[in-house]
Design an enzyme around this catalytic site. Structure first.
Site, mmCIF file in Angstrom:
data_model
loop_
_atom_site.group_PDB
_atom_site.id
_atom_site.type_symbol
_atom_site.label_atom_id
_atom_site.label_comp_id
_atom_site.label_asym_id
_atom_site.label_seq_id
_atom_site.Cartn_x
_atom_site.Cartn_y
_atom_site.Cartn_z
ATOM 1 N N HIS A 286 0.827 -1.085 -0.048
ATOM 2 C CA HIS A 286 -0.019 -0.111 0.070
ATOM 3 C C HIS A 286 1.065 1.431 0.046
ATOM 4 C CE1 HIS A 286 -3.844 -2.367 1.086
ATOM 5 N NE2 HIS A 286 -2.821 -3.060 1.548
ATOM 6 N N HIS A 287 0.527 2.270 -0.714
ATOM 7 C CA HIS A 287 1.368 3.297 -0.892
ATOM 8 C C HIS A 287 0.576 4.570 0.236
ATOM 9 C CE1 HIS A 287 3.681 1.915 -3.972
ATOM 10 N NE2 HIS A 287 2.573 1.592 -4.737
ATOM 11 N N GLN A 288 0.989 4.590 1.168
ATOM 12 C CA GLN A 288 0.521 5.344 2.351
ATOM 13 C C GLN A 288 0.318 7.011 1.781
ATOM 14 O OE1 GLN A 288 -0.858 3.832 4.634
ATOM 15 N NE2 GLN A 288 -0.046 1.996 4.062
ATOM 16 N N VAL A 289 -0.746 7.521 1.695
ATOM 17 C CA VAL A 289 -1.180 9.129 1.352
ATOM 18 C C VAL A 289 -2.100 9.512 2.259
ATOM 19 C CG1 VAL A 289 -0.750 8.311 -1.033
ATOM 20 C CG2 VAL A 289 -2.900 8.422 -0.198
ATOM 21 N N HIS B 238 -0.226 3.673 -9.256
ATOM 22 C CA HIS B 238 1.123 3.758 -8.242
ATOM 23 C C HIS B 238 1.384 5.545 -8.306
ATOM 24 C CE1 HIS B 238 5.280 4.024 -6.789
ATOM 25 N NE2 HIS B 238 5.520 2.760 -6.822
#
Length: 96
Positions: free
Chosen positions: A18-21, A63
């Site tokens: 997971h790409h934390q945003v 991404h």
């Protein structure tokens, strides 16, 4: 390669991708949940900016690399403009 092996492997050798945003909300000073201004400056901390994926309000479907690069480019432009503005103000005040 037993079931026990794969269960152990899944517990110890995996990671989330997971790409934390969205952890540093951007917003106006009147928003009590906002951490950074639209100029990416951290409220209440002089000289600090947040220039990463944490200011992205929603998780993108792809991404986030391109978004983060764009945020970095925009931040660089804002920082350069601020420095140029300050240098111009200094030059004007010296001439007076």
């Amino acid at each position: 390669m037993s079931d026990d092996y794969w269960a152990c492997s899944a517990r110890h050798l995996t990671t989330n991708l997971h790409h934390q945003v969205g952890t540093c909300k951007m917003g106006p000073p009147s928003d009590p949940h906002a951490v950074v201004s639209p100029q990416l400056k951290v409220y209440g901390v002089l000289g600090l900016r947040v220039v990463d994926a944490s200011i992205i309000p929603r998780i993108p479907a792809a991404h986030p690399n391109a978004l983060v690069l764009m945020i970095g480019e925009k931040a660089a432009d804002m920082i350069k403009a601020e420095w140029e503005s300050n240098l111009t103000k200094r030059d004007i005040s010296r001439k007076v």
